[in-house]
Write an enzyme that holds these catalytic residues in place. Structure first.
Site, PDB file in Angstrom:
ATOM      1  N   HIS A  55      31.713  18.884   5.755  1.00  0.00           N
ATOM      2  CA  HIS A  55      31.497  18.798   7.211  1.00  0.00           C
ATOM      3  C   HIS A  55      32.738  19.283   7.956  1.00  0.00           C
ATOM      4  CE1 HIS A  55      27.584  16.532   7.347  1.00  0.00           C
ATOM      5  NE2 HIS A  55      27.932  16.323   6.091  1.00  0.00           N
TER       6      HIS A  55
ATOM      7  N   TYR B 212      35.608   9.922   0.775  1.00  0.00           N
ATOM      8  CA  TYR B 212      36.143  10.212   2.110  1.00  0.00           C
ATOM      9  C   TYR B 212      37.650   9.943   2.129  1.00  0.00           C
ATOM     10  CZ  TYR B 212      31.350  10.527   3.932  1.00  0.00           C
ATOM     11  OH  TYR B 212      30.050  10.907   4.163  1.00  0.00           O
TER      12      TYR B 212
HETATM   13  C1  HEM Z   1      27.744  11.093  -2.901  1.00  0.00           C
HETATM   14  C2  HEM Z   1      27.556  11.122  -1.587  1.00  0.00           C
HETATM   15  C3  HEM Z   1      28.519  11.712  -0.600  1.00  0.00           C
HETATM   16  C4  HEM Z   1      29.775  12.221  -0.778  1.00  0.00           C
HETATM   17  C5  HEM Z   1      30.577  12.321  -2.071  1.00  0.00           C
HETATM   18  C6  HEM Z   1      30.232  12.657   0.528  1.00  0.00           C
HETATM   19  C7  HEM Z   1      31.479  13.209   0.769  1.00  0.00           C
HETATM   20  C8  HEM Z   1      31.989  13.516   2.014  1.00  0.00           C
HETATM   21  C9  HEM Z   1      33.353  13.915   2.284  1.00  0.00           C
HETATM   22  C10 HEM Z   1      34.449  14.063   1.233  1.00  0.00           C
HETATM   23  C11 HEM Z   1      33.474  14.110   3.612  1.00  0.00           C
HETATM   24  C12 HEM Z   1      34.730  14.520   4.392  1.00  0.00           C
HETATM   25  C13 HEM Z   1      35.478  13.235   4.796  1.00  0.00           C
HETATM   26  C14 HEM Z   1      36.735  13.448   5.604  1.00  0.00           C
HETATM   27  O1  HEM Z   1      37.597  14.279   5.254  1.00  0.00           O
HETATM   28  O2  HEM Z   1      36.912  12.724   6.621  1.00  0.00           O
HETATM   29  C15 HEM Z   1      32.170  13.853   4.190  1.00  0.00           C
HETATM   30  C16 HEM Z   1      31.854  13.961   5.527  1.00  0.00           C
HETATM   31  C17 HEM Z   1      30.641  13.618   6.075  1.00  0.00           C
HETATM   32  N1  HEM Z   1      29.540  13.120   5.412  1.00  0.00           N
HETATM   33 FE1  HEM Z   1      29.415  12.724   3.468  1.00  0.00          FE
HETATM   34  N2  HEM Z   1      29.264  12.407   1.455  1.00  0.00           N
HETATM   35  C18 HEM Z   1      28.192  11.834   0.813  1.00  0.00           C
HETATM   36  C19 HEM Z   1      27.024  11.402   1.381  1.00  0.00           C
HETATM   37  C20 HEM Z   1      26.711  11.469   2.710  1.00  0.00           C
HETATM   38  C21 HEM Z   1      25.517  10.930   3.320  1.00  0.00           C
HETATM   39  C22 HEM Z   1      24.425  10.156   2.564  1.00  0.00           C
HETATM   40  C23 HEM Z   1      25.599  11.197   4.649  1.00  0.00           C
HETATM   41  C24 HEM Z   1      24.659  10.813   5.758  1.00  0.00           C
HETATM   42  C25 HEM Z   1      23.883   9.728   5.704  1.00  0.00           C
HETATM   43  C26 HEM Z   1      26.843  11.916   4.882  1.00  0.00           C
HETATM   44  C27 HEM Z   1      27.296  12.380   6.099  1.00  0.00           C
HETATM   45  C28 HEM Z   1      28.540  12.911   6.337  1.00  0.00           C
HETATM   46  C29 HEM Z   1      29.012  13.290   7.649  1.00  0.00           C
HETATM   47  C30 HEM Z   1      28.239  13.225   8.969  1.00  0.00           C
HETATM   48  C31 HEM Z   1      30.333  13.718   7.483  1.00  0.00           C
HETATM   49  C32 HEM Z   1      31.287  14.200   8.579  1.00  0.00           C
HETATM   50  C33 HEM Z   1      32.020  12.973   9.127  1.00  0.00           C
HETATM   51  C34 HEM Z   1      33.008  13.389  10.189  1.00  0.00           C
HETATM   52  O3  HEM Z   1      32.569  13.925  11.204  1.00  0.00           O
HETATM   53  O4  HEM Z   1      34.214  13.170   9.976  1.00  0.00           O
HETATM   54  N3  HEM Z   1      27.493  12.046   3.684  1.00  0.00           N
HETATM   55  N4  HEM Z   1      31.281  13.503   3.203  1.00  0.00           N
END
Ligand code: HEM
Length: 334
Positions: A53, A323
């Site tokens: 993202h 995260y």
């Molecule tokens: C195994 C499952 C998941 C992994 C490993 C994962 C991993 C990540 C990582 C590493 C980031 C970046 C975090 C940062 O640097 O702040 C991220 C961002 C994000 N993820 Fe996930 N994610 C997963 C599941 C999900 C699910 C289920 C959703 C929604 C229900 C989701 C929605 C988001 C969103 C919206 C962001 C952006 C947040 C922001 O604006 O800072 N993710 N994810």
């Protein structure tokens, strides 16, 4: 779209998360470090930026809860008083040049700043189902997406094999294939996807899922726009829309029954479940993320205030360490 296109679209959905099929594979140990490394190989690394993202826009506003929520949760979120919100809208994946027309999920992350300094996070995407029941599926999807050294592109055969061996990835891929992406961040619903537990004043818990439904309505891009729009338009459209007046989403709860899957975000609940409107989110302003408040927030979905608790969903619990790794790296300028 042809079969390879469908696979590619599904792969891109890996911008978000996944797990493995139930059964023996689900027992395999997967670490958050492995998943973040796989993201870095699939998308590349942009120092100081999110591993997933990466493209995003900051926004600010407030949330006002409705009395209907207090039957289920004692959270201060539903006091009826305005709660300040720091929001971030995003495009899934770790490639900063990914086009805003990509058939990937869009994200809405909310940090509710409650009285007394407590925080509540909701980090959602715009597909009603997730592409993994277990973290292993998420990892395997990212591995299937690694560019082939010979072509610089993912190998369609690997993607095909991934889909065939991970049925829990199919529902989200199908949704992304069948629905054009939204014309604006403002014209999309966003889903919490995991089951959470609402805790009331007497300590009684209710399994719930939540979603945010746009008062501007849902509007997808047309097929023509998908072909002709430039790579970057989501941020501009959001900023322009907030300049015309406040943007609103209704927060809607689905009340679960004991037989509904509570630990599997790749499966929906039956449509006849009770729906309760529990509040309204208002977004007043939006701004590019560089040096804005949301840029430095880790929207870890397990940051929760009293009155809302996690389920045992393994994907939800896996997100937190993932995260943290991404956040620590970008905070260190890596
Ligand atoms: C195994 C499952 C998941 C992994 C490993 C994962 C991993 C990540 C990582 C590493 C980031 C970046 C975090 C940062 O640097 O702040 C991220 C961002 C994000 N993820 Fe996930 N994610 C997963 C599941 C999900 C699910 C289920 C959703 C929604 C229900 C989701 C929605 C988001 C969103 C919206 C962001 C952006 C947040 C922001 O604006 O800072 N993710 N994810």
């Amino acid at each position: 779209m042809d079969a390879d296109g469908l696979l590619a679209a599904g792969l891109l959905a890996a911008g978000i998360g996944l797990g493995a099929t139930p059964g023996a594979a689900a027992e395999q140990e997967v670490t958050a470090q492995q998943v973040v490394s796989a993201m870095e190989k699939a998308f590349g690394v942009t120092p100081g930026e999110r591993r997933n993202h990466i493209k995003g826009t900051c926004a600010a506003g407030r949330f006002v809860g409705l009395p209907a929520a207090t039957a289920y949760s004692r959270s201060a979120l539903f006091s009826g008083q305005p709660v300040p919100v720091v929001a971030r809208f995003s495009l899934a994946g770790g490639n900063p040049r990914a086009p805003d027309t990509a058939r990937t999920p869009r994200g809405m992350a909310l940090e509710f700043r409650l009285d007394g300094g407590a925080l509540q996070h909701m980090t959602m995407i715009n597909t009603p189902v997730f592409g993994a029941a277990q973290p292993k599926t998420f990892l395997d999807q990212l591995l299937a997406m690694q560019p082939d050294p010979a072509t610089g592109k993912p190998d369609p055969e690997k993607l095909k094999a991934f889909r065939a061996s991970h049925p829990d990835s199919l529902a989200q891929a199908k949704f992304l294939e069948e629905h054009n992406p939204p014309a604006s961040f403002a014209n999309s619903s966003y889903f919490g996807l995991h089951t959470f537990r609402f805790v009331d004043r007497d300590g009684r818990t209710t399994p719930v899922r939540w979603r945010f439904v746009p008062q501007d309505g849902e509007h997808p891009l047309s097929d023509e726009e998908l072909k002709t729009l430039p790579a970057d338009f989501l941020e501009r459209r959001l900023i322009e829309r907030t300049r015309q007046g406040p943007l609103r989403w209704d927060m809607v709860l689905t009340i679960g029954r004991p037989e509904d899957p509570q630990n599997d975000p790749s499966r929906t609940w039956p449509e006849d479940r009770q729906q309760v409107k529990v509040g309204t989110l208002t977004i007043d302003s939006a701004t590019p993320q560089k040096d804005a408040t949301c840029e430095k927030i880790n929207y870890d979905p397990l940051v929760m205030a009293d009155g809302i608790a996690p389920s045992d969903d393994p994907v939800l619990h896996f997100r937190s360490p993932s995260y943290a790794i991404s956040f620590a790296k970008r905070a260190a300028g890596q």
